[in-house]
Design an enzyme around this catalytic site. Structure first.
Site, mmCIF file in Angstrom:
data_model
loop_
_atom_site.group_PDB
_atom_site.id
_atom_site.type_symbol
_atom_site.label_atom_id
_atom_site.label_comp_id
_atom_site.label_asym_id
_atom_site.label_seq_id
_atom_site.Cartn_x
_atom_site.Cartn_y
_atom_site.Cartn_z
ATOM 1 N N CYS A 118 0.910 -1.429 0.254
ATOM 2 C CA CYS A 118 -0.126 0.086 -0.392
ATOM 3 C C CYS A 118 0.789 1.160 0.230
ATOM 4 O O CYS A 118 1.974 1.804 0.974
ATOM 5 C CB CYS A 118 -1.095 -0.090 0.707
ATOM 6 S SG CYS A 118 -1.675 1.457 1.425
ATOM 7 N N GLU A 119 0.157 2.429 -0.834
ATOM 8 C CA GLU A 119 1.331 3.149 -1.096
ATOM 9 C C GLU A 119 1.420 4.552 -0.017
ATOM 10 O O GLU A 119 2.274 5.436 0.860
ATOM 11 C CB GLU A 119 1.210 4.355 -2.554
ATOM 12 C CG GLU A 119 -0.206 5.690 -2.466
ATOM 13 C CD GLU A 119 -0.142 5.580 -3.882
ATOM 14 O OE1 GLU A 119 -1.247 6.030 -3.764
ATOM 15 O OE2 GLU A 119 0.575 5.015 -4.493
ATOM 16 N N HIS A 120 -0.249 4.095 1.101
ATOM 17 C CA HIS A 120 0.278 4.745 2.133
ATOM 18 C C HIS A 120 0.337 4.789 3.549
ATOM 19 O O HIS A 120 1.028 5.622 4.030
ATOM 20 C CB HIS A 120 -1.505 5.058 2.257
ATOM 21 C CG HIS A 120 -2.415 5.397 0.594
ATOM 22 N ND1 HIS A 120 -3.520 4.754 1.041
ATOM 23 C CD2 HIS A 120 -2.523 6.442 0.728
ATOM 24 C CE1 HIS A 120 -3.906 5.509 -0.092
ATOM 25 N NE2 HIS A 120 -3.056 6.616 -0.503
ATOM 26 N N HIS A 121 0.344 3.795 3.646
ATOM 27 C CA HIS A 121 1.874 3.285 4.488
ATOM 28 C C HIS A 121 2.832 1.669 4.607
ATOM 29 O O HIS A 121 3.286 1.923 5.575
ATOM 30 C CB HIS A 121 0.263 2.053 5.824
ATOM 31 C CG HIS A 121 -1.008 3.473 5.528
ATOM 32 N ND1 HIS A 121 -1.969 2.722 5.107
ATOM 33 C CD2 HIS A 121 -1.365 4.055 7.146
ATOM 34 C CE1 HIS A 121 -2.951 3.771 5.155
ATOM 35 N NE2 HIS A 121 -2.376 5.137 7.290
ATOM 36 N N GLN A 159 -5.370 -0.618 -4.679
ATOM 37 C CA GLN A 159 -5.421 -1.846 -5.740
ATOM 38 C C GLN A 159 -6.095 -0.801 -6.682
ATOM 39 O O GLN A 159 -6.304 -2.038 -7.726
ATOM 40 C CB GLN A 159 -6.992 -2.476 -4.692
ATOM 41 C CG GLN A 159 -7.827 -3.361 -4.868
ATOM 42 C CD GLN A 159 -8.338 -4.621 -4.920
ATOM 43 O OE1 GLN A 159 -8.151 -4.473 -3.021
ATOM 44 N NE2 GLN A 159 -9.069 -4.866 -4.398
ATOM 45 N N HIS A 187 -6.243 -6.137 3.208
ATOM 46 C CA HIS A 187 -5.094 -5.386 3.032
ATOM 47 C C HIS A 187 -5.145 -4.701 4.676
ATOM 48 O O HIS A 187 -5.480 -4.783 5.138
ATOM 49 C CB HIS A 187 -5.685 -3.525 3.084
ATOM 50 C CG HIS A 187 -6.413 -3.937 1.377
ATOM 51 N ND1 HIS A 187 -5.578 -2.473 0.854
ATOM 52 C CD2 HIS A 187 -6.811 -4.379 0.538
ATOM 53 C CE1 HIS A 187 -5.535 -2.964 -0.686
ATOM 54 N NE2 HIS A 187 -6.800 -3.507 -0.951
ATOM 55 N N CYS A 189 -3.099 -2.939 6.051
ATOM 56 C CA CYS A 189 -3.397 -1.171 6.865
ATOM 57 C C CYS A 189 -4.729 -1.198 7.465
ATOM 58 O O CYS A 189 -4.971 -0.833 8.050
ATOM 59 C CB CYS A 189 -3.256 -0.504 6.060
ATOM 60 S SG CYS A 189 -3.931 -0.378 4.548
#
Length: 230
Positions: A118-121, A159, A187, A189
């Site tokens: 995941c690019e956020h976490h 995703q 996910h 996250c």
């Protein structure tokens, strides 16, 4: 708990909304490697130093025996986990075969397992991709669809973006009559931090051509993915 974001049931003519087409992607996102050979990058020693800084930030003693080689191991793991940045999707789909005996139905490869980040976490999400396309005269090797999935999965992702990239690459390079992509994933996250809802699945889909314009073809694709025809 499953979250489905694509409906295959057309409403009554009076209930239907004006057709909305998916936003076009920049071809650089799905045709070429994400990192150019001449793109400036930090040295490996700088990357290892950054890992050491993060270890110190969480309160670890970076001088203790168990962590002495951790910065090196983390950078080596990054080289493997994110190798998709250096791979070219167009090259994977470049070779096709013309001996199809006039085959004119769609080709489906389902249950392609993948793990992405995941690019956020920067935490893993993992699951399965199901990919179908309706060829025009020529087909691509089945393993190439799995390789294409891995290229996009081995980058920082959402995703939704990954689903769109896979569909766009097949649509642009193979130019089939239609493409269908369905991805289901869990996910971490969401399952091991934050709301901590273990087992929640996220479904994303992208349809082009005949799959987008023909709800019956969407339904047939989803039926085969779910195995309800067996």
């Amino acid at each position: 708990m499953d979250a489905a974001i694509k409906s295959i049931r057309p409403g009554k003519p009076s209930d239907r909304q004006p057709e909305s087409r998916p936003a076009e992607l920049d071809p650089a996102e799905f045709l070429a490697a994400a990192v150019r050979a001449d793109q400036p990058r930090p040295a490996r020693a700088e990357a290892e130093a950054a890992v050491k800084t993060l270890l110190a930030y969480i309160g670890e003693n970076t001088a203790r025996e168990g962590l002495l080689d951790t910065p090196r191991r983390v950078v080596e793991a990054f080289d493997e986990l994110y190798q998709g940045y250096h791979q070219c999707p167009a090259e994977v789909l470049d070779r096709t075969f013309g001996e199809t005996a006039g085959y004119d139905d769609f080709v489906l490869v389902r249950d392609i397992e993948f793990t992405s980040q995941c690019e956020h976490h920067m935490m893993p999400f993992y699951g399965k991709a199901h990919i179908a396309y309706t060829p025009v005269e020529r087909v691509v090797g089945l393993s190439k669809l799995a390789r294409l999935t891995d290229i996009f999965a081995r980058r920082l992702q959402t995703q939704e973006h990954m689903t769109a990239q896979i569909a766009a690459a097949i649509d642009e390079i193979l130019k089939p009559r239609g493409v269908a992509v369905l991805i289901e994933a869990e996910h971490t996250c969401m399952s091991v931090r934050g709301v901590a809802k273990h087992g929640a699945s996220t479904f994303t889909s992208r349809f082009t051509g005949m799959f987008r314009d023909n709800p019956a073809e969407q339904a047939r694709f989803l039926s085969l993915v779910r195995g309800t025809t067996r």
